[in-house]
Design a protein around this motif. Structure first.
Motif, mmCIF file in Angstrom:
data_model
loop_
_atom_site.group_PDB
_atom_site.id
_atom_site.type_symbol
_atom_site.label_atom_id
_atom_site.label_comp_id
_atom_site.label_asym_id
_atom_site.label_seq_id
_atom_site.Cartn_x
_atom_site.Cartn_y
_atom_site.Cartn_z
ATOM 1 N N SER A 11 33.371 33.290 26.389
ATOM 2 C CA SER A 11 32.201 32.477 26.704
ATOM 3 C C SER A 11 32.294 31.933 28.119
ATOM 4 O O SER A 11 31.323 31.967 28.885
ATOM 5 C CB SER A 11 32.071 31.322 25.700
ATOM 6 N N MET A 12 33.480 31.431 28.491
ATOM 7 C CA MET A 12 33.687 30.895 29.836
ATOM 8 C C MET A 12 33.567 31.984 30.894
ATOM 9 O O MET A 12 33.009 31.761 31.968
ATOM 10 C CB MET A 12 35.047 30.205 29.927
ATOM 11 N N GLN A 13 34.087 33.184 30.572
ATOM 12 C CA GLN A 13 33.997 34.298 31.518
ATOM 13 C C GLN A 13 32.542 34.645 31.824
ATOM 14 O O GLN A 13 32.165 34.798 32.984
ATOM 15 C CB GLN A 13 34.732 35.524 30.960
ATOM 16 N N LEU A 14 31.733 34.759 30.775
ATOM 17 C CA LEU A 14 30.326 35.090 30.986
ATOM 18 C C LEU A 14 29.630 33.992 31.777
ATOM 19 O O LEU A 14 28.913 34.271 32.743
ATOM 20 C CB LEU A 14 29.626 35.302 29.644
ATOM 21 N N ARG A 15 29.855 32.748 31.375
ATOM 22 C CA ARG A 15 29.191 31.629 32.048
ATOM 23 C C ARG A 15 29.591 31.550 33.521
ATOM 24 O O ARG A 15 28.741 31.391 34.400
ATOM 25 C CB ARG A 15 29.532 30.315 31.336
ATOM 26 N N ASN A 21 37.681 21.134 37.742
ATOM 27 C CA ASN A 21 38.778 21.811 38.443
ATOM 28 C C ASN A 21 38.867 23.285 38.090
ATOM 29 O O ASN A 21 38.995 24.144 38.961
ATOM 30 C CB ASN A 21 40.122 21.151 38.092
ATOM 31 N N ILE A 22 38.796 23.592 36.791
ATOM 32 C CA ILE A 22 39.041 24.965 36.355
ATOM 33 C C ILE A 22 38.034 25.943 36.957
ATOM 34 O O ILE A 22 38.358 27.105 37.215
ATOM 35 C CB ILE A 22 39.051 25.064 34.811
ATOM 36 N N HIS A 23 36.819 25.477 37.241
ATOM 37 C CA HIS A 23 35.810 26.361 37.831
ATOM 38 C C HIS A 23 36.057 26.613 39.320
ATOM 39 O O HIS A 23 35.480 27.536 39.887
ATOM 40 C CB HIS A 23 34.416 25.785 37.625
ATOM 41 N N THR A 24 36.915 25.792 39.948
ATOM 42 C CA THR A 24 37.211 26.005 41.373
ATOM 43 C C THR A 24 38.330 27.010 41.577
ATOM 44 O O THR A 24 38.547 27.468 42.696
ATOM 45 C CB THR A 24 37.648 24.690 42.056
ATOM 46 N N PHE A 25 39.080 27.333 40.514
ATOM 47 C CA PHE A 25 40.280 28.155 40.665
ATOM 48 C C PHE A 25 39.942 29.499 41.320
ATOM 49 O O PHE A 25 38.984 30.177 40.926
ATOM 50 C CB PHE A 25 40.960 28.385 39.325
ATOM 51 N N THR A 26 40.778 29.882 42.286
ATOM 52 C CA THR A 26 40.511 31.085 43.075
ATOM 53 C C THR A 26 41.379 32.270 42.648
ATOM 54 O O THR A 26 41.471 33.260 43.352
ATOM 55 C CB THR A 26 40.742 30.796 44.562
ATOM 56 N N GLU A 27 41.995 32.142 41.492
ATOM 57 C CA GLU A 27 42.822 33.219 40.950
ATOM 58 C C GLU A 27 42.455 33.414 39.485
ATOM 59 O O GLU A 27 42.148 32.446 38.783
ATOM 60 C CB GLU A 27 44.306 32.852 41.084
ATOM 61 N N LYS A 28 42.483 34.651 39.032
ATOM 62 C CA LYS A 28 42.158 34.935 37.627
ATOM 63 C C LYS A 28 43.012 34.058 36.723
ATOM 64 O O LYS A 28 44.235 33.999 36.869
ATOM 65 C CB LYS A 28 42.394 36.409 37.315
ATOM 66 N N TYR A 29 42.362 33.350 35.791
ATOM 67 C CA TYR A 29 43.056 32.389 34.929
ATOM 68 C C TYR A 29 43.722 33.091 33.744
ATOM 69 O O TYR A 29 44.840 32.799 33.398
ATOM 70 C CB TYR A 29 42.064 31.337 34.442
ATOM 71 N N GLU A 30 43.017 33.973 33.125
ATOM 72 C CA GLU A 30 43.537 34.795 32.039
ATOM 73 C C GLU A 30 42.967 36.195 32.235
ATOM 74 O O GLU A 30 42.106 36.406 33.085
ATOM 75 C CB GLU A 30 43.112 34.241 30.672
ATOM 76 N N LYS A 31 43.444 37.143 31.439
ATOM 77 C CA LYS A 31 42.969 38.518 31.580
ATOM 78 C C LYS A 31 41.457 38.619 31.435
ATOM 79 O O LYS A 31 40.817 39.440 32.077
ATOM 80 C CB LYS A 31 43.658 39.424 30.549
ATOM 81 N N VAL A 32 40.899 37.768 30.557
ATOM 82 C CA VAL A 32 39.465 37.872 30.288
ATOM 83 C C VAL A 32 38.650 36.786 30.995
ATOM 84 O O VAL A 32 37.443 36.698 30.794
ATOM 85 C CB VAL A 32 39.180 37.800 28.769
ATOM 86 N N TYR A 33 39.291 35.952 31.819
ATOM 87 C CA TYR A 33 38.557 34.854 32.436
ATOM 88 C C TYR A 33 38.787 34.785 33.944
ATOM 89 O O TYR A 33 39.892 34.499 34.403
ATOM 90 C CB TYR A 33 38.938 33.525 31.790
ATOM 91 N N VAL A 34 37.725 35.060 34.682
ATOM 92 C CA VAL A 34 37.735 34.927 36.140
ATOM 93 C C VAL A 34 36.894 33.700 36.491
ATOM 94 O O VAL A 34 35.676 33.710 36.303
ATOM 95 C CB VAL A 34 37.149 36.181 36.819
ATOM 96 N N PRO A 35 37.511 32.623 36.985
ATOM 97 C CA PRO A 35 36.754 31.403 37.284
ATOM 98 C C PRO A 35 35.767 31.583 38.421
ATOM 99 O O PRO A 35 35.908 32.467 39.276
ATOM 100 C CB PRO A 35 37.842 30.387 37.647
ATOM 101 N N LEU A 36 34.777 30.708 38.460
ATOM 102 C CA LEU A 36 33.752 30.696 39.502
ATOM 103 C C LEU A 36 34.354 30.724 40.901
ATOM 104 O O LEU A 36 33.893 31.453 41.783
ATOM 105 C CB LEU A 36 32.895 29.432 39.322
#
Length: 425
Positions: free
Chosen positions: A276-280, A307-322
């Motif tokens: 859900s977070m990945q899509l959003r 904070n988590i939406h500012t991260f500039t590195e892939k957080y998990e395999k399925v989640y790339v932050p904004l």
């Protein structure tokens, strides 16, 4: 019976040994090394109050943000009062001294557009102390800590250098639009001669849009018409896209697009799950990049989010932050500041939410500096601050990462506070 007893004793001993190995104290030598580095690179901040007048402590940002176009300001949780104050002070300084004239929130594109227009025109006659509720979640406007900034936004609207407020989220965020949303849609479509009777499922459910973001409610209300409902939203978007390309028509087309996306996401994925977070985040990135490149072309922009939406590195395999999308596109012209704290003051004056003993926030606390900023971008690669360490900067969770890969700067608030609601939500 003896075998069970022996097995139990062995398991207890094993657990004790494991606990000693895994949770041993941080070696003093390593801790001292971090403390020395933090003392060397921290820049003390005198106050987080938006009314603080001596801005000499913030002038460090003049050089740090040289050549910057997009500044992302995070927050550990949405309920940190001192962080809200600090961000308010930063925004005022950045607007008055470094020409940042746009603030975009992790809030609905359409909702924040309505809020911004009302700040300019006052056509809806919404009281000044409620105007933030047209576009923002309550924790960004309906608190003692955020109200000075909302008032400042409104004050700039009559100045030669107004701040433009917007959003990039797909969600329906303005609680004060709850009873106005359907009428605004009807008025817009009627004005542009788009017949609502051609969209029977959507027309019937226009008063329930916020409720329909909950899957169980949508299943009950729409009764097998969910696909038809989404199709009609797409058809409405296409009808609006055929109109003259005015700012209002453009935002309404985006509104329908975001509306369909938020329903689709809410019905397909569990809330707060990584898919859900990945899509959003991918959709927020699409919206934010559009605004940076088209709506506010060549302007300096502040982005307000978690904070988590500012991260500039892939957080998990399925989640790339904004932030990863933004950093990949704008490189060094983007800068991410995340906020962290040692603890939060409780209702009885006690300190809660303290970090685990491995977290670097313990070292920050040892500096006895109430507030400081640290620019990780210019710290040498040999510094332990550029290597892997534990931090609670993501929602208070102890996590071990090379954090300098996820953001550019840390704004530290030793003891944070809770938000102070102006009235019951």
């Amino acid at each position: 019976m003896k075998k069970i007893l022996y097995a139990f004793i062995i398991s207890v001993i094993a657990a004790f040994v494991l606990n000693k190995l895994v949770f041993r104290d941080v070696p003093q030598k390593e801790r001292q090394k971090f403390l020395t580095e933090v003392q060397l690179y921290k820049h003390p901040i005198k106050s987080v109050s938006p009314d603080y007048q001596d801005n000499s402590d913030l002038k460090v940002l003049d050089s740090v943000l040289k050549g910057n176009r997009v500044l992302m300001l995070g927050e550990n949780t949405h309920y940190d009062g001192a962080t809200s104050q600090a961000k308010s002070r930063l925004i005022r300084y950045l607007h008055e001294n470094l020409n940042y004239n746009v603030v975009l929130y992790e809030a609905g594109q359409y909702d924040t557009w309505v809020m911004n227009e009302e700040m300019k025109t006052h056509r809806m006659k919404v009281p000044a102390d409620s105007i933030g509720g047209l576009g923002l979640f309550w924790f960004w406007w309906q608190t003692k800590e955020s109200m000075p900034l909302i008032n400042y936004y409104q004050k700039t609207k009559t100045s030669p250098n107004p701040i433009e407020i917007g959003g990039f989220d797909i969600q329906l965020t303005g609680s004060h639009l709850f009873k106005k949303r359907a009428k605004l849609l009807k008025d817009f479509l009627s004005k542009n001669k788009i017949n609502l009777n051609s969209f029977p499922v959507f027309s019937k459910n226009m008063d329930n849009l916020e409720y329909l973001t909950f899957k169980s409610t949508a299943d009950k209300i729409l009764q097998g018409n969910k696909k038809k409902f989404l199709l009609e939203i797409s058809q409405l978007e296409q009808a609006v896209l055929q109109l003259e390309k005015t700012p209002e028509n453009t935002i309404y087309a985006q509104y329908f697009h975001d509306m369909r996306d938020t329903f689709n996401k809410s019905w397909k994925y569990e809330p707060q799950s990584l898919p859900s977070m990945q899509l959003r985040d991918s959709l927020m990135a699409r919206n934010l990049i559009h605004q940076i490149d088209s709506v506010y072309k060549d302007q300096k922009i502040i982005v307000w989010c978690a904070n988590i939406h500012t991260f500039t590195e892939k957080y998990e395999k399925v989640y790339v932050p904004l932030g990863t999308y933004i950093k990949n596109k704008y490189g060094k012209a983007s800068y991410m500041i995340d906020f962290s704290s040692y603890g939060k003051r409780g209702d009885h004056g006690n300190i809660t939410n303290k970090p685990g003993k491995f977290a670097i926030e313990n070292v920050f606390h040892e500096t006895k500096t109430p507030y400081f900023f640290m620019n990780l971008r210019d710290i040498p690669k040999s510094s332990p601050l550029k290597k892997e360490f534990v931090s609670t900067i993501n929602q208070g969770i102890d996590q071990k990462k090379i954090w300098s890969r996820s953001f550019d700067g840390i704004f530290y608030i030793d003891i944070n506070t809770k938000l102070t609601p102006l009235q019951k939500k």
